[in-house]
Design a protein around this motif. Sequence first.
Motif, PDB file in Angstrom:
ATOM      1  N   VAL A 118       0.845  -1.194   0.000  1.00 26.80           N
ATOM      2  CA  VAL A 118       0.000   0.000   0.000  1.00 26.80           C
ATOM      3  C   VAL A 118       0.882   1.246   0.000  1.00 26.80           C
ATOM      4  N   HIS A 119       0.551   2.177  -0.880  1.00 27.03           N
ATOM      5  CA  HIS A 119       1.190   3.493  -0.893  1.00 27.03           C
ATOM      6  C   HIS A 119       0.193   4.485  -0.313  1.00 27.03           C
ATOM      7  N   LEU A 120       0.452   4.928   0.912  1.00 27.64           N
ATOM      8  CA  LEU A 120      -0.443   5.850   1.608  1.00 27.64           C
ATOM      9  C   LEU A 120       0.130   7.259   1.517  1.00 27.64           C
ATOM     10  N   SER A 121      -0.510   8.107   0.732  1.00 22.75           N
ATOM     11  CA  SER A 121      -0.055   9.495   0.616  1.00 22.75           C
ATOM     12  C   SER A 121      -1.036  10.405   1.336  1.00 22.75           C
ATOM     13  N   ALA A 122      -0.492  11.469   1.921  1.00 23.64           N
ATOM     14  CA  ALA A 122      -1.323  12.367   2.718  1.00 23.64           C
ATOM     15  C   ALA A 122      -0.555  13.646   2.971  1.00 23.64           C
ATOM     16  N   PRO A 123      -1.255  14.746   3.230  1.00 19.66           N
ATOM     17  CA  PRO A 123      -0.568  15.970   3.640  1.00 19.66           C
ATOM     18  C   PRO A 123       0.031  15.805   5.029  1.00 19.66           C
ATOM     19  N   ALA A 124       0.963  16.675   5.362  1.00 17.08           N
ATOM     20  CA  ALA A 124       1.566  16.638   6.694  1.00 17.08           C
ATOM     21  C   ALA A 124       0.495  16.782   7.759  1.00 17.08           C
ATOM     22  N   GLY A 125       0.610  15.978   8.828  1.00 13.84           N
ATOM     23  CA  GLY A 125      -0.330  16.073   9.933  1.00 13.84           C
ATOM     24  C   GLY A 125      -1.582  15.245   9.786  1.00 13.84           C
ATOM     25  N   ALA A 126      -1.668  14.423   8.724  1.00 13.75           N
ATOM     26  CA  ALA A 126      -2.892  13.646   8.494  1.00 13.75           C
ATOM     27  C   ALA A 126      -2.881  12.303   9.214  1.00 13.75           C
ATOM     28  N   GLY A 127      -1.750  11.911   9.793  1.00 13.62           N
ATOM     29  CA  GLY A 127      -1.702  10.669  10.564  1.00 13.62           C
ATOM     30  C   GLY A 127      -1.093   9.492   9.841  1.00 13.62           C
ATOM     31  N   LYS A 128      -0.190   9.738   8.891  1.00 10.58           N
ATOM     32  CA  LYS A 128       0.449   8.623   8.166  1.00 10.58           C
ATOM     33  C   LYS A 128       1.247   7.739   9.119  1.00 10.58           C
ATOM     34  N   THR A 129       2.089   8.367   9.941  1.00 17.94           N
ATOM     35  CA  THR A 129       2.923   7.584  10.852  1.00 17.94           C
ATOM     36  C   THR A 129       2.071   6.893  11.910  1.00 17.94           C
ATOM     37  N   PHE A 130       0.958   7.502  12.300  1.00 19.34           N
ATOM     38  CA  PHE A 130       0.025   6.869  13.238  1.00 19.34           C
ATOM     39  C   PHE A 130      -0.514   5.570  12.652  1.00 19.34           C
ATOM     40  N   VAL A 131      -0.878   5.597  11.371  1.00 15.78           N
ATOM     41  CA  VAL A 131      -1.365   4.393  10.696  1.00 15.78           C
ATOM     42  C   VAL A 131      -0.259   3.332  10.678  1.00 15.78           C
ATOM     43  N   ALA A 132       0.974   3.772  10.370  1.00 15.14           N
ATOM     44  CA  ALA A 132       2.096   2.832  10.350  1.00 15.14           C
ATOM     45  C   ALA A 132       2.332   2.232  11.731  1.00 15.14           C
ATOM     46  N   MET A 133       2.203   3.047  12.772  1.00 20.88           N
ATOM     47  CA  MET A 133       2.386   2.555  14.136  1.00 20.88           C
ATOM     48  C   MET A 133       1.380   1.452  14.456  1.00 20.88           C
ATOM     49  N   GLN A 134       0.127   1.654  14.064  1.00 18.92           N
ATOM     50  CA  GLN A 134      -0.891   0.634  14.302  1.00 18.92           C
ATOM     51  C   GLN A 134      -0.509  -0.668  13.613  1.00 18.92           C
ATOM     52  N   ARG A 135      -0.019  -0.565  12.374  1.00 13.48           N
ATOM     53  CA  ARG A 135       0.351  -1.759  11.609  1.00 13.48           C
ATOM     54  C   ARG A 135       1.547  -2.472  12.241  1.00 13.48           C
ATOM     55  N   VAL A 136       2.526  -1.699  12.723  1.00 12.80           N
ATOM     56  CA  VAL A 136       3.701  -2.291  13.372  1.00 12.80           C
ATOM     57  C   VAL A 136       3.308  -3.015  14.654  1.00 12.80           C
ATOM     58  N   LEU A 137       2.454  -2.390  15.466  1.00 16.66           N
ATOM     59  CA  LEU A 137       2.026  -3.013  16.714  1.00 16.66           C
ATOM     60  C   LEU A 137       1.267  -4.314  16.458  1.00 16.66           C
ATOM     61  N   GLU A 138       0.401  -4.298  15.452  1.00 16.64           N
ATOM     62  CA  GLU A 138      -0.334  -5.520  15.108  1.00 16.64           C
ATOM     63  C   GLU A 138       0.617  -6.630  14.686  1.00 16.64           C
ATOM     64  N   THR A 139       1.631  -6.286  13.901  1.00 11.36           N
ATOM     65  CA  THR A 139       2.583  -7.298  13.422  1.00 11.36           C
ATOM     66  C   THR A 139       3.433  -7.843  14.557  1.00 11.36           C
ATOM     67  N   LEU A 140       3.880  -6.974  15.463  1.00 12.77           N
ATOM     68  CA  LEU A 140       4.761  -7.402  16.550  1.00 12.77           C
ATOM     69  C   LEU A 140       4.045  -8.253  17.590  1.00 12.77           C
ATOM     70  N   GLN A 141       2.703  -8.288  17.553  1.00 12.79           N
ATOM     71  CA  GLN A 141       1.986  -9.182  18.463  1.00 12.79           C
ATOM     72  C   GLN A 141       2.289 -10.644  18.158  1.00 12.79           C
ATOM     73  N   ASP A 142       2.683 -10.932  16.923  1.00 13.98           N
ATOM     74  CA  ASP A 142       3.151 -12.271  16.568  1.00 13.98           C
ATOM     75  C   ASP A 142       4.586 -12.405  17.063  1.00 13.98           C
ATOM     76  N   PRO A 143       4.858 -13.276  18.017  1.00 16.96           N
ATOM     77  CA  PRO A 143       6.202 -13.355  18.616  1.00 16.96           C
ATOM     78  C   PRO A 143       7.284 -13.804  17.637  1.00 16.96           C
ATOM     79  N   ASP A 144       6.904 -14.286  16.460  1.00 24.48           N
ATOM     80  CA  ASP A 144       7.891 -14.711  15.471  1.00 24.48           C
ATOM     81  C   ASP A 144       8.080 -13.700  14.339  1.00 24.48           C
ATOM     82  N   ALA A 145       7.343 -12.598  14.374  1.00 21.78           N
ATOM     83  CA  ALA A 145       7.383 -11.643  13.258  1.00 21.78           C
ATOM     84  C   ALA A 145       8.553 -10.674  13.391  1.00 21.78           C
ATOM     85  N   ASN A 146       9.106 -10.281  12.236  1.00 25.48           N
ATOM     86  CA  ASN A 146      10.162  -9.276  12.180  1.00 25.48           C
ATOM     87  C   ASN A 146       9.677  -8.094  11.344  1.00 25.48           C
ATOM     88  N   VAL A 147      10.049  -6.890  11.764  1.00 25.50           N
ATOM     89  CA  VAL A 147       9.602  -5.660  11.107  1.00 25.50           C
ATOM     90  C   VAL A 147      10.812  -4.825  10.728  1.00 25.50           C
TER      91      VAL A 147
END
Length: 612
Positions: A118-147
């Motif tokens: 996914v290519h997520l484009s947005a103006p500054a302040g729209a929450g791009k990194t917030f979305v990425a943070m949610q995705r990273v946290l979901e992935t790291l819940q798997d104890p075998d996953a690497n990010v």
Amino acid sequence: MMKETLLEYGLDDVEQSARECLQELDVMLLGCEFEDWALRLDLRIPDIRSLQALRDQVLDGSFEKKLKEKFASNAQNFRAHVDKSRFFSLYEDSLRGLEGLTAHQKEKLHEMEGEKDVHLSAPAGAGKTFVAMQRVLETLQDPDANVLYVAPSKALLLFFLRWLAMRLTPQDNTDTAGPKFETPEKALRRLLLLHDPYQSLILPELQQGRIVLHTDTVQGPMSSGELMFDLAVYDESHKIFCQTVDLNQTLLNRVRARREELFQLFLSDEAQSSAVQHAFPDATHVKLSEVVRNTERIVQAAAMFRYSSDPTENVTSFGKSLGPPLKTFLFAPDVDKHKTYAKHVVAALWHAVCMFPDMSFHGRIAILVRDQKFRRELSNHLQPALNEDIRHRRFETKSFAESLLQLPERLLQTSPQQHRECIVLDALDNADGLEQLIVICVGLDEPLKKDCDQNLCSQLYRALTRAQLLAMVVNEHVQGGLLEFLGAVRFFDRKVARPPNSQEAAQRAIGAANVASKDTDTAVSSVLVPGAEADMLTSSPSSTGAAGSGMGTDARATGEQASKQVDLTHLFQAQSTQGVQMSDIWDTRDNAIPHADSLEFSPMTQAGRRGF
């Protein structure tokens, strides 16, 4: 004594009074408790809009005023005071800890479901990194996953790591429905990092409250020279997949799926890279267009310098925070250039001190300059000027990377130890993707040239949008530059919403201003419309000698006027460049530059905005 007074007043009555003060903010009071010498209010805040509304009422003093009035009706000797520095520590925690998405974000995330890349484009302040943070946290819940997390600068890596550490660390008084991790340290072992020049993997570690980055060119999730991950996030990807980066000379072309497939998330803002060609990997393109971080005034001002390849794109603001006007300090060029810049930066800092007198600026102000050479030359004059002119605040400058190495003391559950207030002084390139409560943009204007106009617009856009609450501009007068139009702008502050016919009245007033004499006072007084009035803001300390005559005015009153919720039918109308242009966004009263008879760039007109 305070505890006894409150007990006499009755804790239930205290709670009821506080609850009534919070009614209009959509904020739930969970309870009140005594904490050392203070009374603590525990609040549940549903979203960023409610959080910003609370922030504005704390800053402008209206929340404290309401509390005093409620308490005084039953306890005549009781006085309430809100600790703004403590509030902002909790505000920053809450801002990072919010998990709820806006309706717009939910809609766009729905478009991402089931997509591998996914290519997520947005103006500054729209929450791009917030979305990425949610995705990273979901992935790291798997104890075998690497990010893998990739960013152009070390500063952005550290910003992301601090934010991730806060989300991974359990907080008091939070519900237990969120992601579960053994420890933040163990989760971070499955996160690897890359930054420019993207040739060495970086392994993060937390050591006694500090972030330590280990460079590792051999170990990590590698197999036959390939980098194996479950998720790869490319933050500020417009600065990664561009013509200035040869991917064949980096580790980026060796990233592979560790198991069945690799999920990739590319975050970008085309307005920050207008003059650069890109070669993004194939991915589903999703666009966010709603800004959630900045005030409405900052969004409006930044839009003047925002380049977009899509002329129909409409950037909106989710929050209802008007925020203070953007303050400008434009001055005549001087032979001793950087010493003069330092003097006016001190004036800008003094403006912030007067506007928010009870707030610590430790880690909350960034001074952004064009490059490292300018930073070094300014720093030689700025620190001595700070020590002399604002000595009671003990300011000390650091780079973004230096300021982000230490985890917040509140996260470590330790008491504040700093003896100086550390503020950031850094080059603009190191600020991409970051944010600060207050930002001072210094020396970013240059004469316009056809082959680089978009780059100049991008610089000012990037700098202004780093600010959450207050942005200021410090610049010498550049003939034919982007900021020259501010010499023809007069500040017009409306304290209350205008009546229904006020837009027509404002248009008539603008017309009158265009034929008025060049006398500034006459022009300003001739455009006041019903329901509006202009006020002077506190200016710079007398020791700096900055232009302006606002000394001695009440800074708290300034905060009140700036945060009022008013009608945002702004006075951006096409006008003759010989006329005065009124604005409630730009506070130009400390400028000392001549009025321009003709402008190369005039973003206050529709034609000027279309040109960029």
